[in-house]
Design an enzyme around this catalytic site. Structure first.
Site, short mmCIF file in Angstrom:
data_model
loop_
_atom_site.label_atom_id
_atom_site.label_comp_id
_atom_site.label_asym_id
_atom_site.label_seq_id
_atom_site.Cartn_x
_atom_site.Cartn_y
_atom_site.Cartn_z
N LYS A 295 -24.36 -4.47 10.55
CA LYS A 295 -24.45 -3.35 10.58
C LYS A 295 -22.94 -3.18 9.65
O LYS A 295 -22.10 -4.35 9.80
CB LYS A 295 -24.15 -2.47 11.89
CG LYS A 295 -24.11 -1.10 11.82
CD LYS A 295 -25.45 -0.60 12.08
CE LYS A 295 -25.27 0.99 12.27
NZ LYS A 295 -26.91 1.42 12.50
N GLY B 242 -26.22 17.03 18.35
CA GLY B 242 -26.09 16.61 17.21
C GLY B 242 -27.43 17.26 16.10
O GLY B 242 -28.39 16.69 16.48
N GLY C 129 -27.97 16.84 13.00
CA GLY C 129 -27.92 16.38 11.63
C GLY C 129 -29.39 15.76 11.34
O GLY C 129 -30.44 16.34 11.68
N VAL D 72 -31.42 13.20 12.28
CA VAL D 72 -32.43 13.15 13.18
C VAL D 72 -32.63 14.22 14.27
O VAL D 72 -33.76 14.54 14.61
CB VAL D 72 -31.71 11.83 14.37
CG1 VAL D 72 -32.86 11.42 15.44
CG2 VAL D 72 -31.69 10.45 13.29
P1 NAD Z 1 -25.94 12.69 11.02
O1 NAD Z 1 -24.69 12.56 10.21
O2 NAD Z 1 -27.09 13.57 10.06
O3 NAD Z 1 -25.87 13.90 12.09
C1 NAD Z 1 -25.01 13.51 13.23
C2 NAD Z 1 -24.59 15.11 13.66
O4 NAD Z 1 -24.02 15.00 15.04
C3 NAD Z 1 -24.04 15.98 12.66
O5 NAD Z 1 -24.40 17.24 12.55
C4 NAD Z 1 -22.38 15.97 13.45
O6 NAD Z 1 -21.77 17.30 13.04
C5 NAD Z 1 -23.06 15.95 14.84
N1 NAD Z 1 -21.97 15.72 15.95
C6 NAD Z 1 -20.84 14.90 15.67
N2 NAD Z 1 -20.15 14.76 16.68
C7 NAD Z 1 -20.55 15.87 17.67
C8 NAD Z 1 -20.51 16.20 18.90
N3 NAD Z 1 -19.25 15.44 19.82
N4 NAD Z 1 -21.22 17.02 19.55
C9 NAD Z 1 -22.25 17.70 18.81
N5 NAD Z 1 -22.44 17.29 17.55
C10 NAD Z 1 -21.90 16.41 17.01
O7 NAD Z 1 -26.34 11.51 11.58
P2 NAD Z 1 -27.94 11.13 11.86
O8 NAD Z 1 -28.62 10.25 10.57
O9 NAD Z 1 -28.75 12.06 12.24
O10 NAD Z 1 -27.81 10.11 13.23
C11 NAD Z 1 -27.48 10.65 14.48
C12 NAD Z 1 -27.26 9.42 15.54
O11 NAD Z 1 -28.65 8.73 15.50
C13 NAD Z 1 -26.31 8.28 15.01
O12 NAD Z 1 -25.58 7.97 16.19
C14 NAD Z 1 -26.99 7.35 14.41
O13 NAD Z 1 -26.24 6.01 14.42
C15 NAD Z 1 -28.40 7.24 15.10
N6 NAD Z 1 -29.52 6.77 14.13
C16 NAD Z 1 -29.89 7.32 13.28
C17 NAD Z 1 -30.92 6.86 12.46
C18 NAD Z 1 -31.48 7.50 11.34
O14 NAD Z 1 -32.69 7.23 11.00
N7 NAD Z 1 -30.67 8.60 10.69
C19 NAD Z 1 -31.69 5.70 13.05
C20 NAD Z 1 -31.16 5.18 14.17
C21 NAD Z 1 -30.04 5.68 14.99
#
Ligand code: NAD
Length: 367
Positions: free
Chosen positions: A90, A190, A192, A194
């Site tokens: 990572k 969250g 975002g 996912v």
């Molecule tokens: P992203 O940045 O698109 O979304 C993250 C969201 O979480 C944002 O909207 C942010 O404002 C919100 N956030 C941050 N802190 C917060 C809190 N304390 N309370 C509420 N909301 C909060 O990221 P993503 O790509 O959706 O990934 C989300 C999680 O999933 C991460 O931990 C990432 O490592 C994990 N993940 C993502 C993928 C992927 O395919 N994108 C794959 C495996 C794991």
């Protein structure tokens, strides 16, 4: 396969790496462009290390190192339990994505990835886009998660969300005797990439959805599309819900939050959800909360980029493999129950066993 949690304070970095069996930690710096990045390679027994790059405005270098070590170790187990022939790695870039991210920074980072000669493959993580992967691709072939127009697999988040959905259903089957999520109160934290795709799937399933985010614009985007109930960020843990789906950042499951929780299941997409793996997995078990191990149920995204990395991308095969998360989650829960261990430990044991088997295959033991 190393210890359960990573605390840097009382040890040197090399001691910590040795304790948790990390292979390499690479520090990347370009003072002109303001690039500060760390690439962590945890284990390469199954193949080259693979895992996304995260950009975050860390409060300290120590916090960034800790995150890189934790995340890369998580990738080792994730890639193994998903049955992929890649190791765990990572990268983290330190800084405010809104302020410093751009073509030059990403290409400079790509040069560092290229310097590792394919030992580490990158992709998207928090605050990274397909456009960023395109910039990295200008400097190195060791990147996946590229746009479909470039022969890539596109955004991995829909597949990650689908895998989480399958894992959540497997947990529901154990707790409720049926895997339908209709009528279940599910809180997605969250909103975002996912989180949004997961909500889409849960809406189709007719679940009762609650949402939370720290940014108003993210909440607005969801409330404009779906009928959901908004929960204030500080009310998430005490909410009256059936399932908690952490889809923001890690360590939200900890000694402060667990005692407040009323849910029966935790199943979400965030990485490293347990602040202290052994302690908090046990606290959840004692409180009667079924935990769907994060690195297992969020492995859809890496499955998606893995097929791209292998040069063999077919959406139907990817979906089929992501659906295996349902069966694997069931197996992990059963193994935990038979061996009287937590579901987290059960998933770790199964993943570690596969790595051990492969390492024997590479260098058989001599008598
Ligand atoms: P992203 O940045 O698109 O979304 C993250 C969201 O979480 C944002 O909207 C942010 O404002 C919100 N956030 C941050 N802190 C917060 C809190 N304390 N309370 C509420 N909301 C909060 O990221 P993503 O790509 O959706 O990934 C989300 C999680 O999933 C991460 O931990 C990432 O490592 C994990 N993940 C993502 C993928 C992927 O395919 N994108 C794959 C495996 C794991």
């Amino acid at each position: 396969m190393g210890k359960d949690s990573i605390q840097l304070k009382s040890q040197t970095i090399l001691d910590k790496m040795s304790d948790t069996s990390h292979e390499q930690l690479i520090f990347c710096s370009d003072h002109v462009l303001g690039l500060k990045a760390i690439i962590s390679i945890h284990n390469t027994v199954l193949g080259p290390a693979m895992g996304g790059t995260r950009m975050w405005n860390y409060t300290s270098e120590e916090a960034a190192i800790q995150d890189a070590l934790r995340l890369s170790r998580g990738m080792t187990f994730k890639n193994s339990i998903a049955g992929l022939n890649i190791g765990g790695g990572k990268a983290v870039i330190i800084g405010d994505a809104k302020k410093i991210k751009g073509e030059k920074l990403m290409r400079r980072f790509g040069k560092f990835v290229n310097g590792l000669g394919g030992q580490y493959w990158t992709a998207e993580d928090v605050n990274m886009t397909m456009q960023d992967m395109e910039y990295i691709r200008m400097e190195t072939p060791y990147v996946a998660g590229l746009p479909e127009k470039m022969g890539g697999s596109g955004d991995p988040s829909p597949i990650t969300a689908y895998g989480v959905f399958c894992g959540m259903k497997a947990c529901a089957k154990v707790v409720y005797g049926t895997d339908t999520l209709a009528g279940k109160k599910i809180l997605v934290q969250g909103l975002g990439n996912v989180g949004s795709y997961l909500i889409e799937l849960l809406v189709k399933e007719r679940a009762l959805i609650l949402v939370s985010d720290i940014f108003e614009d993210k909440i607005k985007r969801i409330t404009e599309r779906f009928k959901v109930t908004v929960v204030a960020a500080d009310e998430v843990y005490r909410a009256d819900i059936d399932i908690y789906a952490p889809c923001a950042l890690g360590a939200t499951i900890n000694s402060q939050t667990i005692p407040k929780m009323k849910c029966k299941i935790i199943a979400g997409g965030a990485n490293n959800q347990l602040e202290d793996e052994a302690l908090h997995a046990k606290m959840l078990q004692d409180q009667g909360i079924l935990y769907g191990p994060d690195f297992l149920i969020n492995s859809g995204g890496i499955i998606n980029v893995y097929f791209e990395q292998q040069g063999n991308y077919h959406r139907s095969k990817v979906l089929e493999k992501a659906e295996d998360i349902y069966k694997m989650t069931t197996d992990v829960i059963n193994f935990a129950s038979v061996n009287n261990i937590t579901t987290h430990q059960s998933a770790l044991n199964i993943a570690a066993k596969r790595i051990e088997d492969f390492s024997r295959l590479k260098s058989p033991t001599f008598k």
